[in-house]
Enzyme design. Sequence first.
Site, PDB file in Angstrom:
ATOM      1  N   SER A 166       4.810   2.270   1.254  1.00  0.00           N
ATOM      2  CA  SER A 166       4.400   1.713  -0.028  1.00  0.00           C
ATOM      3  C   SER A 166       3.035   2.241  -0.482  1.00  0.00           C
ATOM      4  O   SER A 166       2.657   2.059  -1.627  1.00  0.00           O
ATOM      5  CB  SER A 166       4.342   0.186   0.077  1.00  0.00           C
ATOM      6  OG  SER A 166       3.401  -0.187   1.046  1.00  0.00           O
TER       7      SER A 166
ATOM      8  N   LYS B 108      -6.332   2.206  -3.845  1.00  0.00           N
ATOM      9  CA  LYS B 108      -6.467   2.881  -5.133  1.00  0.00           C
ATOM     10  C   LYS B 108      -7.933   3.150  -5.433  1.00  0.00           C
ATOM     11  O   LYS B 108      -8.833   2.532  -4.865  1.00  0.00           O
ATOM     12  CB  LYS B 108      -5.910   1.996  -6.259  1.00  0.00           C
ATOM     13  CG  LYS B 108      -4.418   1.685  -6.170  1.00  0.00           C
ATOM     14  CD  LYS B 108      -3.633   2.534  -7.132  1.00  0.00           C
ATOM     15  CE  LYS B 108      -2.174   2.104  -7.194  1.00  0.00           C
ATOM     16  NZ  LYS B 108      -1.583   1.670  -5.920  1.00  0.00           N
TER      17      LYS B 108
END
Lengths: 209, 209
Positions: A128, A167
């Site tokens: 993921s 991120k």
Amino acid sequence: MKGLSAKQQAILDFLRQFIRNKDYPPSIRDIQLGCEISSTSVVDYNLKALERLGYIRRDREVSRAIEMLDGTGRRPHTVPVPIVGTIAAGSPIPVFEPGASYGEMVDATEEMTRGKENVYALRVKGTSMIDALVNDGDIVIMERTNSADDGEMIAAWLKDEEETTLKRLYTDGDRIRLQPANETMKPIYTRPENLEIMGRVLTTISHHH
Amino acid sequence: MKGLSAKQQAILDFLRQFIRNKDYPPSIRDIQLGCEISSTSVVDYNLKALERLGYIRRDREVSRAIEMLDGTGRRPHTVPVPIVGTIAAGSPIPVFEPGASYGEMVDATEEMTRGKENVYALRVKGTSMIDALVNDGDIVIMERTNSADDGEMIAAWLKDEEETTLKRLYTDGDRIRLQPANETMKPIYTRPENLEIMGRVLTTISHHH
DNA sequence: TTCTATTCGGAACGCGTGTTCTGCTAGGAA
DNA sequence: TTCCTAGCAGAACACGCGTTCCGAATAGAA
């Protein structure tokens, strides 16, 4: 590399090998035996020459204190980093407690931790995190922090979505933009209150078995 | 961790710190000064106790040969790996010559090189390797080889396409399948004669600045 | 040749260092 | 009390180890 006698070259090679094997430098008499040199004074003579030529450095106060300057004998400093758990999309990020003791460790060079304190590691579970260019089984080395500057890669917990993600962080006006490392993928926008920063990503490591 | 006197704990801490700072173990008199102990015999007494309890190991033949057994004082072995050049889509992969000397080096732990010989490193240029989960500026640690087993990640040069790529290698009948690490991306099929294997990928490292 | 610098051999010197020996003190068990 | 043990203090001993000194080769320059 030239300008060295065969004996001096042999001493350098012996130093390299001895330090690599034993983790401490040889004594002068170790060098004498290892290089089949007839006298300690000859060893001393050539060590002085090597020192003058800049190949080694010695500490006269301490025995066995010969340091190689070309890097091949020196061990760079490494830090054992605790693997505090796994990071996966649907589960929260394990919290690193600086005092606690953890079973598994990874050895990281100081280049990887950048000399930071409060460094821990996470093992990536599942695919993921692939938009952060990190795959199943990879190791992420983190610095524990609650805030981050724009553009830094962070590990975040999105409260509403109950999602974990890696991120780059950007503030777009009054909203937060989370940008994947893979720039062909789309960013996420969210409110600041929905974001909990769990740490800054320092380095990622993939072992290909 | 219990069962140690305050003095023994102090000695352990001092050992850890001294080895970390100086790269060699302290002498008994260094410990005496550093821990403010009154006599060398007291140091010796407690070192023997620590050795009996399994915290340290000593080599009686060599001075300053105290080894910590809990890992915190031991430096894992690292290997300097030469960065022989950059890897980019349109340019050939630099060839690693084992004897040659290269300017830039990366320090890698033995876990990353897996004790292999003929190990070199490449710096990734551009984003063309992104399907291998590797981005611009990353470091790829390679083992030089001309062949590889099925499923291994390799660096390959495709002669017709004049392309460099990092992919997993599979033989599909009489054709070669090159599978990206990112499984959402499509593989490449090609003839064996079109493929030149430049090395096996051992580890990839991303530094996030 | 003679002079000079480099390299080497052998031996001794002196300090660093691990070890041991003797005795002391405190505390607990019998 | 007496006895035993853990822990400590001080001193001395023996050896590892870096260093130095004196000479002998060897080679090249003048």
